[in-house]
Motif scaffolding. Structure first.
Motif, PDB file in Angstrom:
ATOM      1  N   GLN A   1       0.843  -1.180   0.000  1.00 34.90           N
ATOM      2  CA  GLN A   1       0.000   0.000   0.000  1.00 34.90           C
ATOM      3  C   GLN A   1       0.882   1.234   0.000  1.00 34.90           C
ATOM      4  OE1 GLN A   1      -3.264  -0.090  -0.269  1.00 34.90           O
ATOM      5  NE2 GLN A   1      -3.169  -2.310  -0.358  1.00 34.90           N
TER       6      GLN A   1
ATOM      7  N   ALA B   1       6.455   2.860  -2.496  1.00 34.36           N
ATOM      8  CA  ALA B   1       5.739   1.836  -3.252  1.00 34.36           C
ATOM      9  C   ALA B   1       6.539   0.551  -3.181  1.00 34.36           C
ATOM     10  CB  ALA B   1       5.554   2.272  -4.709  1.00 34.36           C
TER      11      ALA B   1
ATOM     12  N   THR C   1       4.011  -2.501 -18.065  1.00 37.65           N
ATOM     13  CA  THR C   1       3.255  -3.052 -16.945  1.00 37.65           C
ATOM     14  C   THR C   1       3.891  -2.675 -15.618  1.00 37.65           C
ATOM     15  OG1 THR C   1       2.601  -4.927 -18.336  1.00 37.65           O
ATOM     16  CG2 THR C   1       2.275  -5.158 -15.967  1.00 37.65           C
TER      17      THR C   1
ATOM     18  N   LEU D   1       3.142   0.987 -14.887  1.00 33.21           N
ATOM     19  CA  LEU D   1       1.751   1.128 -14.451  1.00 33.21           C
ATOM     20  C   LEU D   1       1.566   0.605 -13.031  1.00 33.21           C
ATOM     21  CD1 LEU D   1      -0.119   0.115 -17.732  1.00 33.21           C
ATOM     22  CD2 LEU D   1      -0.049   2.385 -16.677  1.00 33.21           C
ATOM     23  N   ALA D   2       2.281  -0.468 -12.687  1.00 32.57           N
ATOM     24  CA  ALA D   2       2.208  -1.000 -11.324  1.00 32.57           C
ATOM     25  C   ALA D   2       2.752   0.013 -10.325  1.00 32.57           C
ATOM     26  CB  ALA D   2       2.985  -2.313 -11.230  1.00 32.57           C
TER      27      ALA D   2
ATOM     28  N   ALA E   1       2.785   3.239 -10.769  1.00 33.92           N
ATOM     29  CA  ALA E   1       1.795   4.323 -10.723  1.00 33.92           C
ATOM     30  C   ALA E   1       0.641   3.952  -9.792  1.00 33.92           C
ATOM     31  CB  ALA E   1       1.277   4.616 -12.132  1.00 33.92           C
ATOM     32  N   ARG E   2       0.167   2.707  -9.878  1.00 33.59           N
ATOM     33  CA  ARG E   2      -0.928   2.280  -8.996  1.00 33.59           C
ATOM     34  C   ARG E   2      -0.515   2.342  -7.537  1.00 33.59           C
ATOM     35  NH1 ARG E   2      -1.769  -1.628 -12.990  1.00 33.59           N
ATOM     36  NH2 ARG E   2      -0.568  -3.148 -11.772  1.00 33.59           N
ATOM     37  N   GLU E   3       0.688   1.863  -7.245  1.00 32.40           N
ATOM     38  CA  GLU E   3       1.157   1.881  -5.859  1.00 32.40           C
ATOM     39  C   GLU E   3       1.252   3.306  -5.312  1.00 32.40           C
ATOM     40  OE1 GLU E   3       2.442  -0.783  -3.568  1.00 32.40           O
ATOM     41  OE2 GLU E   3       0.808  -1.551  -4.790  1.00 32.40           O
TER      42      GLU E   3
ATOM     43  N   LYS F   1      -0.629   5.727  -6.287  1.00 31.68           N
ATOM     44  CA  LYS F   1      -1.939   6.361  -6.484  1.00 31.68           C
ATOM     45  C   LYS F   1      -1.879   7.450  -7.551  1.00 31.68           C
ATOM     46  CE  LYS F   1      -3.943   5.405  -1.942  1.00 31.68           C
ATOM     47  NZ  LYS F   1      -4.568   5.977  -0.731  1.00 31.68           N
TER      48      LYS F   1
ATOM     49  N   ARG G   1      -2.829   8.413 -11.296  1.00 34.99           N
ATOM     50  CA  ARG G   1      -3.752   8.015 -12.352  1.00 34.99           C
ATOM     51  C   ARG G   1      -3.120   8.257 -13.714  1.00 34.99           C
ATOM     52  NH1 ARG G   1      -8.468  10.630 -14.797  1.00 34.99           N
ATOM     53  NH2 ARG G   1      -9.920   9.014 -15.505  1.00 34.99           N
TER      54      ARG G   1
END
Length: 322
Positions: A87, A106, A117, A120-121, A123-125, A127, A129
């Motif tokens: 998280q 992250a 990929t 993007l991972a 970026a997700r960690e 937060k 967009r």
């Protein structure tokens, strides 16, 4: 299981990297200090390597706990609540004697991904967009804009990648491009690579020389010493609630170390099996015979040969009164 028999309230030798059971061996202390120093100094790439089972993932979790403002969790096995790994987190570094810095972290546990990929991972960690994902360049530009906004807020971004030896070469190159993002004063993102020795072999490739030269700090985790193994066993049992006499006598602890080669994961496996045998036979502590049987049942260990030799030496000493 054997918990009640030995007065325990938790499994002492579970294989999951639980920071509550963290043991500060010399190697773990030095590695954590290296990470804290390098990240606080703003270095772009840091690398931690070690053989399977030497505690890389646990070290990563302790470092993340430090980065999100839980130094007691990072350095002590008795205090704090483990960081929710995976998280994104933001908090103040509490390292004494240094200028405090705010971190956004992250954690990528399995970076064996394509370049896009992985970006993007990350970026997700964090937060972040990302709307346009048509190309690696689009994703990188979106990350750059978001990282600049975070930097404007005084946040420093740290990305930790576990099992980095499994990363494809082109993905490692994408990480290098990500590390190019910087302001006039510091990097927009700092990357920590945790991996097995195969990571060094991969980085030795000529086409990765640019990335290799950017790794400013590196530490190689070593196994526990014999003395550390004895303290390690007692430490984990104490954290699990044991308050009686030693369950692993000194000579048995040394034998466990020899068979496990000091590798914490193997020490845990042999110790767990030894306690199962001691419990099954109604013993109050682990005997050499039980440790020998546990090692024999553990293919990765050095096997019963060395333990048998140690047991024979002990019996010989008893007979001659040495």
């Amino acid at each position: 299981m054997y918990l009640t028999h030995f007065g325990l309230n938790a499994a002492p030798f579970a294989l999951t990297p639980d920071t509550a059971f963290a043991f500060s061996s010399r190697a773990q202390r030095e590695a954590l200090d290296t990470l804290v120093l390098a990240v606080d100094g703003g270095e772009g790439f840091i690398k931690i390597t070690g053989e399977v089972g030497t505690g890389k993932t646990l070290l990563c979790r302790r470092f993340l706990a430090h980065a999100v403002g839980q130094p007691s969790e990072a350095r002590s096995a008795k205090e704090g609540t483990p960081h929710a790994v995976g998280q994104p987190s933001e908090a103040r570094s509490a390292k004494e004697g240094s200028t405090q810095a705010a971190y956004r972290t992250a954690y990528i546990p399995n970076p064996c991904l394509s370049p896009r990929t992985l970006l993007l991972a990350i970026a997700r960690e964090l937060k972040i967009r990302v709307v346009n994902v048509n190309s690696d360049s689009d994703v990188l530009q979106a990350l750059n804009r978001a990282l600049l906004r975070l930097a404007a807020r005084g946040l420093r971004v740290v990305v930790c990648l576990d099992e980095a030896q499994a990363m494809p070469v082109e993905t490692l190159e994408a990480l290098r491009l990500l590390s190019n993002l910087e302001t006039e004063k510091h990097k927009l993102v700092q990357v920590v690579l945790f991996g097995q020795p195969e990571l060094d072999q991969k980085l030795a490739r000529n086409d990765l020389r640019q990335l290799r030269t950017r790794i400013a700090f590196h530490y190689e985790l070593s196994a526990l010493s014999s003395a550390e193994t004895e303290v390690y066993l007692a430490h984990r049992l104490r954290v699990a609630g044991h308050r009686g006499s030693a369950l692993f006598p000194a000579e048995v602890a040394r034998a466990v170390h020899t068979c496990a080669r000091g590798v914490p994961r193997l020490v845990n496996i042999i110790a767990h099996k030894s306690l199962l045998l001691a419990y099954g036979q109604g013993c109050a502590r682990v005997s050499m015979r039980q440790a020998r049987a546990a090692a024999k049942d553990t293919p990765q260990s050095r096997g019963q040969g060395l333990l048998a030799l140690l047991a024979w030496t002990r019996r010989l000493r008893l007979r001659i009164g040495y």
